[in-house]
Design a protein around this motif. Structure first.
Motif, PDB file in Angstrom:
ATOM      1  N   TYR A 237     -51.535   6.105  11.580  1.00 16.40           N
ATOM      2  CA  TYR A 237     -51.046   5.561  10.316  1.00 16.40           C
ATOM      3  C   TYR A 237     -50.667   6.648   9.320  1.00 16.40           C
ATOM      4  O   TYR A 237     -49.813   6.428   8.464  1.00 16.40           O
ATOM      5  CB  TYR A 237     -52.116   4.633   9.723  1.00 16.40           C
ATOM      6  CG  TYR A 237     -52.509   3.554  10.701  1.00 16.40           C
ATOM      7  CD1 TYR A 237     -51.709   2.448  10.911  1.00 16.40           C
ATOM      8  CD2 TYR A 237     -53.676   3.664  11.467  1.00 16.40           C
ATOM      9  CE1 TYR A 237     -52.040   1.471  11.837  1.00 16.40           C
ATOM     10  CE2 TYR A 237     -54.015   2.688  12.393  1.00 16.40           C
ATOM     11  CZ  TYR A 237     -53.197   1.607  12.575  1.00 16.40           C
ATOM     12  OH  TYR A 237     -53.523   0.649  13.496  1.00 16.40           O
ATOM     13  N   GLN A 238     -51.292   7.798   9.446  1.00 16.43           N
ATOM     14  CA  GLN A 238     -51.020   8.914   8.533  1.00 16.43           C
ATOM     15  C   GLN A 238     -51.400  10.212   9.250  1.00 16.43           C
ATOM     16  O   GLN A 238     -52.503  10.319   9.788  1.00 16.43           O
ATOM     17  CB  GLN A 238     -51.871   8.766   7.264  1.00 16.43           C
ATOM     18  CG  GLN A 238     -51.582   9.783   6.184  1.00 16.43           C
ATOM     19  CD  GLN A 238     -50.269   9.509   5.464  1.00 16.43           C
ATOM     20  OE1 GLN A 238     -49.859   8.367   5.347  1.00 16.43           O
ATOM     21  NE2 GLN A 238     -49.606  10.552   5.028  1.00 16.43           N
TER      22      GLN A 238
ATOM     23  N   SER B 173     -44.957   7.687  12.457  1.00 15.50           N
ATOM     24  CA  SER B 173     -43.765   8.291  11.846  1.00 15.50           C
ATOM     25  C   SER B 173     -42.964   9.096  12.867  1.00 15.50           C
ATOM     26  O   SER B 173     -41.800   9.418  12.629  1.00 15.50           O
ATOM     27  CB  SER B 173     -44.164   9.182  10.664  1.00 15.50           C
ATOM     28  OG  SER B 173     -45.210  10.061  11.022  1.00 15.50           O
ATOM     29  N   ILE B 174     -43.571   9.395  14.029  1.00 11.85           N
ATOM     30  CA  ILE B 174     -42.870  10.084  15.121  1.00 11.85           C
ATOM     31  C   ILE B 174     -42.414   9.087  16.180  1.00 11.85           C
ATOM     32  O   ILE B 174     -41.353   9.239  16.785  1.00 11.85           O
ATOM     33  CB  ILE B 174     -43.796  11.127  15.781  1.00 11.85           C
ATOM     34  CG1 ILE B 174     -44.240  12.189  14.778  1.00 11.85           C
ATOM     35  CG2 ILE B 174     -43.136  11.784  16.995  1.00 11.85           C
ATOM     36  CD1 ILE B 174     -45.440  12.997  15.245  1.00 11.85           C
ATOM     37  N   THR B 175     -43.206   8.032  16.405  1.00  9.14           N
ATOM     38  CA  THR B 175     -43.028   7.202  17.597  1.00  9.14           C
ATOM     39  C   THR B 175     -42.446   5.813  17.337  1.00  9.14           C
ATOM     40  O   THR B 175     -42.200   5.073  18.278  1.00  9.14           O
ATOM     41  CB  THR B 175     -44.379   7.026  18.315  1.00  9.14           C
ATOM     42  OG1 THR B 175     -45.306   6.402  17.409  1.00  9.14           O
ATOM     43  CG2 THR B 175     -44.941   8.366  18.767  1.00  9.14           C
TER      44      THR B 175
ATOM     45  N   PRO C  56     -36.021   8.187  10.020  1.00  7.93           N
ATOM     46  CA  PRO C  56     -35.321   9.462  10.226  1.00  7.93           C
ATOM     47  C   PRO C  56     -36.120  10.481  11.027  1.00  7.93           C
ATOM     48  O   PRO C  56     -35.535  11.416  11.580  1.00  7.93           O
ATOM     49  CB  PRO C  56     -35.068   9.965   8.801  1.00  7.93           C
ATOM     50  CG  PRO C  56     -36.102   9.285   7.960  1.00  7.93           C
ATOM     51  CD  PRO C  56     -36.342   7.957   8.592  1.00  7.93           C
ATOM     52  N   SER C  57     -37.447  10.325  11.129  1.00 11.22           N
ATOM     53  CA  SER C  57     -38.249  11.311  11.884  1.00 11.22           C
ATOM     54  C   SER C  57     -38.635  10.806  13.274  1.00 11.22           C
ATOM     55  O   SER C  57     -39.449  11.430  13.954  1.00 11.22           O
ATOM     56  CB  SER C  57     -39.495  11.715  11.089  1.00 11.22           C
ATOM     57  OG  SER C  57     -40.286  10.599  10.773  1.00 11.22           O
ATOM     58  N   PHE C  58     -38.021   9.698  13.734  1.00 17.10           N
ATOM     59  CA  PHE C  58     -38.280   9.183  15.083  1.00 17.10           C
ATOM     60  C   PHE C  58     -37.862  10.224  16.119  1.00 17.10           C
ATOM     61  O   PHE C  58     -36.733  10.707  16.116  1.00 17.10           O
ATOM     62  CB  PHE C  58     -37.498   7.887  15.283  1.00 17.10           C
ATOM     63  CG  PHE C  58     -37.611   7.279  16.655  1.00 17.10           C
ATOM     64  CD1 PHE C  58     -38.851   6.988  17.210  1.00 17.10           C
ATOM     65  CD2 PHE C  58     -36.471   6.988  17.393  1.00 17.10           C
ATOM     66  CE1 PHE C  58     -38.961   6.410  18.470  1.00 17.10           C
ATOM     67  CE2 PHE C  58     -36.567   6.410  18.654  1.00 17.10           C
ATOM     68  CZ  PHE C  58     -37.807   6.127  19.191  1.00 17.10           C
TER      69      PHE C  58
END
Length: 330
Positions: free
Chosen positions: A78-79, A106-108, A124-126
């Motif tokens: 989550y963070q 935020s990556i996946t 945008p950070s996928f």
């Protein structure tokens, strides 16, 4: 119940559980997806503790259980967590203990989501390898040190537009992302694993990409995915593509996350199983498949990391005990 220092006590362990722990090979690491559940009183913990107390101080007691040799760190999903937070976890467990760490969403996750999980915009950070290295891989590996186990990238359910062509472009993109991750950090080799929640992406092309990228397929026991046995067939195809013999060998560690009972939604399972102190829906077929895969791992001289959620059968530590019994034939 609690020592003057505020430490959490481990539940008393009977002789049968101690014998089971001695018979289970050290390379087989069973564990749960988190550890802060007050309902595990008398199963893992020796007194009444709040969720906050267990989150803060329960890990040391958890790690003294004779069968719980790994645990998931879900918080970082989550963070992103800092190196110091990982270091604090590592200090609480014995040397042979290992953590299974989920990468931040935020990556996946291909999408940014609103408060209720509804899609809000593209993320945008996928699959941004630079972001993943800086905010996840390096802090986790440096913070956990030798206690680092699998670093799991759980791809959230993907939008149809990304899988419409069989996911060819997406698979290439995932392969490029994995290829860009570091193979060594301060002398340690990260163990990368990828977990799907989109069944149609589990294709020969996808499996071949993982093999070429040096990343393990994390078996995802979840209603959105095929059965454990069908995913095991994909794992076999990944590790022994030209071998039709019975005694196939794993070419890397076995990584499994058993998350949710078939036919249930997350909230339904949570309401049915809380406070997670009993097995209500035994899944003997999945247990049997995972016990078989544990034996393949032992035969292949590969470690196994099998992490269960409370929503799998009702109580994750009791699931681990039953899995251990199945593995040792007891």
């Amino acid at each position: 119940p609690r020592t003057p220092s505020g430490a959490v006590e481990t539940a008393p362990v009977d002789d049968e559980l101690l014998r089971l722990g001695r018979r289970l090979p050290p390379s087989i690491r069973l564990g749960t997806s988190s550890w802060s559940f007050p309902g595990w009183q008398r199963i893992v913990y020796g007194g009444e503790y709040s969720e906050a107390q267990l989150a803060r101080a329960g890990l040391s007691a958890y790690s003294r259980h004779p069968l719980l040799r790994t645990v998931g760190i879900d918080r970082g999903y989550y963070q992103p967590l800092a190196r110091g937070q990982y270091e604090a976890y590592a200090r609480q467990v014995p040397e042979q203990f290992r953590f299974l760490v989920k990468a931040p969403s935020s990556i996946t996750d291909a999408l940014l989501r609103g408060e209720r999980g509804q899609p809000a915009a593209d993320n945008p950070s996928f699959l941004d390898s630079g972001f993943a290295i800086e905010r996840f891989v390096v802090p986790a590996m440096q913070g956990l040190g030798e206690r680092a186990g699998p670093l799991v990238f759980q791809l959230s359910p993907l939008p149809r537009r990304l899988t419409a062509d069989g996911g060819h472009e997406l698979i290439e993109r995932i392969g490029a992302f994995l290829a860009a991750l570091p193979r060594e950090i301060e002398g340690a080799t990260p163990l990368y694993a990828l977990e799907l929640r989109t069944a149609e992406l589990l294709t020969p092309r996808f499996v071949r990409m993982l093999r070429e990228a040096g990343c393990r397929l994390c078996l995802s026991i979840h209603p959105s995915m095929p059965t454990a046995a069908r995913q095991a067939a994909a794992l076999r195809a990944m590790d022994a593509p030209n071998d039709e013999g019975e005694d196939w060998q794993l070419k890397g560690p076995l990584v499994v996350r058993w998350s949710l009972h078939a036919g249930l939604r997350y909230e339904d399972a949570k309401n049915r199983y809380a406070p997670f102190d009993r097995l209500l829906d035994a899944d003997l077929i999945t247990r049997g498949t995972l016990a078989h895969l544990a034996h393949v791992a032992i035969r292949s001289h590969q470690p196994a990391f099998i992490v269960a959620n409370n929503k799998a059968e009702g109580s994750a530590p009791l699931t681990c005990i039953e899995l251990a019994r199945a593995i040792v034939g007891q």
